[in-house]
Design an enzyme around this catalytic site. Sequence first.
Site, PDB file in Angstrom:
ATOM      1  CE  LYS A 124      -3.668  -0.171  -0.393  1.00  0.00           C
ATOM      2  NZ  LYS A 124      -4.399  -0.320  -1.688  1.00  0.00           N
ATOM      3  CB  THR A 155       8.602  -8.127  -5.051  1.00  0.00           C
ATOM      4  OG1 THR A 155       8.665  -8.968  -3.906  1.00  0.00           O
ATOM      5  CG2 THR A 155       9.712  -7.076  -4.943  1.00  0.00           C
ATOM      6  CG  HIS A 156       4.181  -5.894  -1.534  1.00  0.00           C
ATOM      7  ND1 HIS A 156       4.265  -4.612  -2.023  1.00  0.00           N
ATOM      8  CD2 HIS A 156       2.931  -6.341  -1.854  1.00  0.00           C
ATOM      9  CE1 HIS A 156       3.116  -4.298  -2.618  1.00  0.00           C
ATOM     10  NE2 HIS A 156       2.310  -5.321  -2.536  1.00  0.00           N
ATOM     11  NE  ARG A 171       0.470   6.529   0.864  1.00  0.00           N
ATOM     12  CZ  ARG A 171      -0.787   6.124   0.663  1.00  0.00           C
ATOM     13  NH1 ARG A 171      -1.042   4.824   0.490  1.00  0.00           N
ATOM     14  NH2 ARG A 171      -1.776   7.006   0.634  1.00  0.00           N
ATOM     15  CB  SER A 197      -3.111   2.884   2.644  1.00  0.00           C
ATOM     16  OG  SER A 197      -3.578   2.362   1.419  1.00  0.00           O
ATOM     17  CG  MET A 248      -4.585   4.732 -12.534  1.00  0.00           C
ATOM     18  SD  MET A 248      -2.979   4.500 -11.727  1.00  0.00           S
ATOM     19  CE  MET A 248      -3.139   2.821 -11.087  1.00  0.00           C
ATOM     20  CG  PHE A 250      -6.937  -2.010  -4.837  1.00  0.00           C
ATOM     21  CD1 PHE A 250      -6.208  -2.870  -4.029  1.00  0.00           C
ATOM     22  CD2 PHE A 250      -6.283  -1.339  -5.864  1.00  0.00           C
ATOM     23  CE1 PHE A 250      -4.846  -3.060  -4.242  1.00  0.00           C
ATOM     24  CE2 PHE A 250      -4.933  -1.523  -6.080  1.00  0.00           C
ATOM     25  CZ  PHE A 250      -4.214  -2.386  -5.263  1.00  0.00           C
ATOM     26  CE  LYS A 281     -10.666   9.483   2.656  1.00  0.00           C
ATOM     27  NZ  LYS A 281     -10.544  10.269   3.918  1.00  0.00           N
ATOM     28  N   GLY A 282      -5.819   7.784  -2.046  1.00  0.00           N
ATOM     29  CA  GLY A 282      -4.580   8.165  -2.705  1.00  0.00           C
ATOM     30  C   GLY A 282      -4.055   9.513  -2.261  1.00  0.00           C
TER      31      GLY A 282
END
Length: 313
Positions: free
Chosen positions: A65, A125-126, A148, A156, A250, A273, A276-277
């Site tokens: 996220k 990947t995470h 972020r 998020s 998007m 999903f 808000k961004g």
Amino acid sequence: MVLSSFRILEMELDYHPELRGITVNRPPLKLLQDVPFPAWVADNWETVTNFQAKPDDLLIATFPKSGSTWMQEIVDLICRNGDVGMCKRAPVYYRVPILEFFMNNILPTGTDLLAKMASPRVMKTHLPIQLVPKSFWEQDCKTIFIARNAKDSLVSYFHFHNSCHLLPEPGTWQEFSQKFMDGQVSWGSWYDHVKGWWEAKDKHRILFLFYEDIKEYPRREILKVAKFMEKVLEEDVIEKIVQSSSFNIMKDNPMANYGTLPASVMNQNISRFMRKGEVGDWKNHFTVSQNEDFDEHYARQMVHSSVKFRNVL
């Protein structure tokens, strides 16, 4: 051929009939080298760690996220020279597979999709830096990492847990916040994740970007990505990519917003999903005392790191 979101969902139900009326049981967390993962990652770890990268593979990496889907769309648009129609050819998780995704009773695994892709391949990947398959570094692959700020990542991630049945139950906001600070959430500690990738950026071909910068200066940051990918774009293409990768576009694009998945897998009636961004949404969730506690914890965790965020403290 560009497919409608309805037809994509029909196709997924055709190829995966078990999606009809499927009940997805939330997985437990399992430790893998002291990092907690959903069981479906940990149980398939040998396949992930043995993945054979190719020299022209491009890896997109983030803590969950933190802008990975955003960057997937940007990179795909750059690869397709701004052809919006081509970028609606399939859901984003097919176009840019998730390396460690292994819920193969629901959707194709990441490694299966990648095995069928022509080069150059783009994947996401995470994984924290220390668990990325060694072949990426042996092949000197390029990586785009997006960081972020911790508070917005936490908010998020909490909302995503509530809607996504592929992850453990989040508990209350207070409970999840504590687990986040303790690094006891899927893919582990935000602090370790960001610090690890930050420290590696000068050792490997890693473009380290900040979510907040992409939000405020999308054109500038997209040009950085294109240059890193060694792609020269015409001015009209750049503007098309900036527009098509904006949050407002998007969030209504079923090929980018995971809208093709049934509610039994991701219930977007609970939380979308693409929710808000925004930068600074944490201010709508943290109490004064929570914010003070988090700031103290953050300062202790990041005291020896040179990475600096805006809108964190």
